[in-house]
Design an enzyme around this catalytic site. Structure first.
Site, PDB file in Angstrom:
ATOM      1  N   CYS A   2       0.760  -1.345  -0.221  1.00  0.00           N
ATOM      2  CA  CYS A   2      -0.059  -0.017   0.053  1.00  0.00           C
ATOM      3  C   CYS A   2       0.947   1.215   0.048  1.00  0.00           C
ATOM      4  O   CYS A   2       2.002   1.304   0.707  1.00  0.00           O
ATOM      5  CB  CYS A   2      -0.801   0.315   1.090  1.00  0.00           C
ATOM      6  N   ARG A  27       3.914  -0.514  -4.887  1.00  0.00           N
ATOM      7  CA  ARG A  27       3.395  -0.989  -3.731  1.00  0.00           C
ATOM      8  C   ARG A  27       2.292  -1.860  -3.435  1.00  0.00           C
ATOM      9  O   ARG A  27       1.779  -2.355  -2.353  1.00  0.00           O
ATOM     10  CB  ARG A  27       3.479   0.261  -2.819  1.00  0.00           C
ATOM     11  N   TRP A  74      -2.756  -2.467  -1.627  1.00  0.00           N
ATOM     12  CA  TRP A  74      -2.679  -4.137  -1.786  1.00  0.00           C
ATOM     13  C   TRP A  74      -3.483  -4.553  -0.876  1.00  0.00           C
ATOM     14  O   TRP A  74      -3.248  -4.544   0.453  1.00  0.00           O
ATOM     15  CB  TRP A  74      -1.067  -4.455  -1.381  1.00  0.00           C
ATOM     16  N   ASN A  98      -1.559   2.037   5.507  1.00  0.00           N
ATOM     17  CA  ASN A  98      -0.709   0.988   4.923  1.00  0.00           C
ATOM     18  C   ASN A  98      -0.419   0.252   6.365  1.00  0.00           C
ATOM     19  O   ASN A  98       0.138   0.871   7.481  1.00  0.00           O
ATOM     20  CB  ASN A  98       0.659   1.617   4.531  1.00  0.00           C
ATOM     21  N   GLY A  99      -0.538  -0.959   6.168  1.00  0.00           N
ATOM     22  CA  GLY A  99      -0.007  -1.929   7.351  1.00  0.00           C
ATOM     23  C   GLY A  99      -1.115  -2.873   7.694  1.00  0.00           C
ATOM     24  O   GLY A  99      -2.171  -2.965   7.038  1.00  0.00           O
ATOM     25  N   GLU A 485      16.314 -18.885  -7.668  1.00  0.00           N
ATOM     26  CA  GLU A 485      16.046 -17.514  -8.087  1.00  0.00           C
ATOM     27  C   GLU A 485      15.497 -17.443  -9.457  1.00  0.00           C
ATOM     28  O   GLU A 485      14.479 -16.902  -9.662  1.00  0.00           O
ATOM     29  CB  GLU A 485      17.123 -16.633  -7.790  1.00  0.00           C
ATOM     30  N   LYS A 489      11.632 -16.203 -10.319  1.00  0.00           N
ATOM     31  CA  LYS A 489      11.487 -15.089 -11.499  1.00  0.00           C
ATOM     32  C   LYS A 489      10.340 -15.760 -12.325  1.00  0.00           C
ATOM     33  O   LYS A 489       9.512 -15.083 -12.711  1.00  0.00           O
ATOM     34  CB  LYS A 489      12.534 -14.977 -12.153  1.00  0.00           C
ATOM     35  N   GLU A 492       6.613 -15.943 -10.609  1.00  0.00           N
ATOM     36  CA  GLU A 492       5.950 -14.509 -10.206  1.00  0.00           C
ATOM     37  C   GLU A 492       5.804 -14.027 -11.478  1.00  0.00           C
ATOM     38  O   GLU A 492       4.604 -12.969 -11.148  1.00  0.00           O
ATOM     39  CB  GLU A 492       7.023 -13.810  -9.364  1.00  0.00           C
ATOM     40  N   HIS A 508      16.231 -38.074  -4.785  1.00  0.00           N
ATOM     41  CA  HIS A 508      15.516 -38.329  -3.704  1.00  0.00           C
ATOM     42  C   HIS A 508      14.243 -38.181  -3.656  1.00  0.00           C
ATOM     43  O   HIS A 508      13.377 -37.814  -2.668  1.00  0.00           O
ATOM     44  CB  HIS A 508      16.392 -37.785  -2.778  1.00  0.00           C
ATOM     45  N   LYS A 599       5.600  -4.738  -4.659  1.00  0.00           N
ATOM     46  CA  LYS A 599       6.968  -4.829  -4.677  1.00  0.00           C
ATOM     47  C   LYS A 599       7.749  -4.792  -3.261  1.00  0.00           C
ATOM     48  O   LYS A 599       8.529  -5.264  -3.000  1.00  0.00           O
ATOM     49  CB  LYS A 599       7.398  -3.263  -5.492  1.00  0.00           C
TER      50      LYS A 599
END
Ligand code: M6R
Length: 604
Positions: A2, A27, A74, A98-99, A485, A489, A492, A508, A599
């Site tokens: 947010c 955000r 968000w 925000n939070g 990584e 990528k 997402e 395994h 982000k």
């Protein structure tokens, strides 16, 4: 998560609020809204989805007024609907947040017993309603706001405007970042004042910025800004001048921020390298002089997401070069672990934004318990940087694409420099080896540039992989975290299910997933481990996998330049970024703002 903006201005603010939000959209982009104070009333406009929807709604009918607040959301509590969008207006109070207010359910029940019923599912409207309720039971607005803050448990950045108070914004910070920006003062000392979740939002308006600390709240009037700490004492917070280069935010000739940020890596890495090493003398430049790794018994690396994979990868380098045990953990796990400490640990928090809630909390909780806390960040004024004993700024410039790219390679380079410093401090790194490693590191921007030229081949490979429902990445040694990584990528931004495994772990269990045509991507290991990795490649190929090998060997499907192991790691990182990018483009997903993500993860 947010984004918040606020302006107490001298001219209409609606357009400027939206401009500020544009710079905060990374955000969160579930909904957006603004509230503008117009005389005695407050005009609220909200729209579901991206900011463009709000912009279109305002195009023919923008509210007028010189004071306002704005928000890009968000969603945490309640779906992405217009009713749940901020700002939330209850009675005289209009508020953005925000939070997460953790005690929102109790506060909501109490309101219901008082006969106050809310229209949204959000924790934010609960705060607005409580403040409205407290206004009628307090001598002053300040008093009511302080009482509200005393009631809230959790993390928040708040900005509030009031009906009947045309020149006032209240703000507060607890666990979620908030900055106040100051405009040019007039002869009478009055000035425009700005509020933002970060300095990036304030950049079009001012470069003079103060950061609120946890527990701070402020009353912003047209002629003064009064800041109070959690005990109600009036305090001053330093006003910093934020460097203009921090604020250059555009896509240049590229269709997406992510592509632009991938392409920027030769420059961002050269810039960082220039601060870390003296390439002429093949030596490290002085850095973090107050930190002595010789006195440490362990290094603890804490981070989330991509930054965590940078730590995982760098742990191989640090143990090899500095001969010191390295512990890596996800900050979200570490913060709740009952971990034994000796007090001689050097803790390194790695975060692009410097605002990730879990990393910040884990680091904050270690105050006075460890030898030193370092921050490897891209935002030197961020919360993580400010609670640390020392910082290493990766200087990548604003990273706007949600998928982290240039920050990842900057983090790797910074952590390699820390490995070299640790090796030297501890007396276990010979001058010859230090010189050779610095020389290899110096070649990285050029090698990254060479790798970028593979874009057409990687694009062709990506088009072939785009219809896949699952993709597996395998690697050994440093290529294992690199594979992790690469898979992050891929998932997402392309929404393809992607997993990574240590190549040796395949037999395994994971090999059971391989069937005819399953794409399996393997990063070749330069050096002695390559034969082992090659055997793993043969094993999946024998089971029908669509095998893609990446590396310098002539039989690799995608051939990278044959260079040393460190430069190879950077080269593979860029291949992984471009591969995910082109798969996402082929699938037509929203590359820069993928679904469900934001982000900067400023809530738990
Ligand atoms: O700002 P930070 O580096 O602390 O962010 C950590 C993660 O949220 C971030 O790396 C995330 O995983 C990215 N979306 C990955 O591309």
């Amino acid at each position: 998560m947010c984004g918040i903006v606020g302006i107490l201005g001298r001219s209409d603010v609606a357009e400027r609020l939206v401009n500020g939000l544009k710079r905060l959209e990374y955000r969160g982009y579930d909904s957006a809204g603004i509230a503008v104070v117009n005389g005695k009333s407050v005009d609220v406009r909200r729209a579901v989805g991206k900011l463009d929807n709000l912009t279109s709604a305002l195009a023919t009918d923008a509210p007028e007024g010189w004071v306002g607040i704005g928000h890009t959301r968000w969603a945490t509590h309640g779906a992405a609907t217009q009713t749940n969008a901020h700002p939330h207006k209850v009675g005289l109070v209009t508020l953005v947040h925000n939070g997460i207010i953790e005690n929102h359910a109790d506060l909501r029940s109490e309101l219901e017993t008082l006969g106050v019923h809310l229209s949204s599912e959000t924790d934010t409207e609960v705060a607005a309603a409580w403040l409205n309720h407290l206004l009628g039971r307090s001598k002053t607005l300040d008093d009511a706001f302080q009482k509200l803050l005393d009631k809230l448990v959790g993390s928040y950045a708040l900005a509030v405007v009031f009906e009947g108070y045309p020149e006032l914004i209240f703000v507060a910070r607890q666990g979620s970042p908030l900055a106040i920006g100051y405009g040019q003062p007039d002869a009478d000392g009055s000035m425009e004042v700005f509020v933002g979740s970060d300095a990036l939002a304030l950049a079009p308006f001012t470069d003079q910025v103060s950061y609120l600390e946890d527990g701070d709240w402020a009353a912003i009037h047209s002629d003064r800004v009064e800041i109070f700490n959690r005990n109600g004492a009036k305090i001053a917070r330093d006003v910093l001048t934020i460097a203009a280069q921090d604020f250059v935010v555009d896509k240049g000739p590229w269709p997406h921020y992510m592509r632009k940020e991938i392409e920027e890596q030769p420059d961002s890495l050269s810039r960082l390298l220039g601060t870390l090493v003296d390439s002429g003398a093949a030596n490290l430049k002085p850095c973090l002089e107050g930190i002595d790794f010789a006195k440490a018994d362990r290094i603890v690396l804490l981070a989330c997401g991509t930054a965590h994979y940078a730590c995982h990868l760098a742990s191989y380098w640090i143990e090899d070069i500095a001969r010191i045990p390295v512990e890596i953990d996800l900050a979200s796990e570490y913060r709740y672990r009952n971990r034994p400490l000796t007090g001689r640990e050097i803790v390194i928090a790695v975060s692009q934004s410097g605002e990730t809630a879990d990393t910040l909390s884990a680091l904050t909780a270690l105050a006075d318990q460890v030898a030193a806390r370092l921050a490897v960040v891209n935002v030197p004024t961020s919360s993580i940087a400010r609670v640390s004993d020392a910082i290493l700024n990766i200087q990548a410039g604003p990273e706007i694409g949600v998928a982290s790219t240039k920050a990842f390679t900057g983090q790797l380079m910074a952590l390699m420099a820390l490995a070299l410093k640790a090796g030297r401090d501890r007396g276990v790194l010979s001058e010859d080896r230090l010189g050779a490693l610095v020389t290899e590191l110096t070649s990285v921007p050029r090698i990254v540039g060479d790798t970028l030229r593979l874009a057409p081949e990687i694009d062709a490979l990506a088009r072939r992989l785009a219809p896949a429902s699952d993709i597996y990445f395998l690697g050994r040694d440093v290529n294992y975290p690199l594979a992790l990584e690469a898979a992050l990528k891929m998932k997402e931004i392309s929404y393809i299910h992607a997993e990574a495994y240590a190549a040796g772990e395949l037999k395994h269990g994971p090999i059971a997933l391989v069937e005819d045509g399953t794409p399996v991507i393997i990063f070749e290991n330069p050096g002695e481990l390559n034969e082992k990795t090659a055997s793993n490649a043969a094993e999946v190929a024998a089971r029908g996998a669509d095998l893609v090998t990446i590396g310098p060997s002539k039989n690799c499907a995608l051939r990278t330049t044959a260079v040393g192991p460190i430069a190879t790691t950077f080269s593979y990182a860029v291949v992984a970024q471009l591969l995910a990018y082109f798969v996402a483009v082929a699938k037509g997903t929203d590359v820069d703002q993928p679904r469900n993500l934001a982000k900067s993860v400023t809530v738990e």
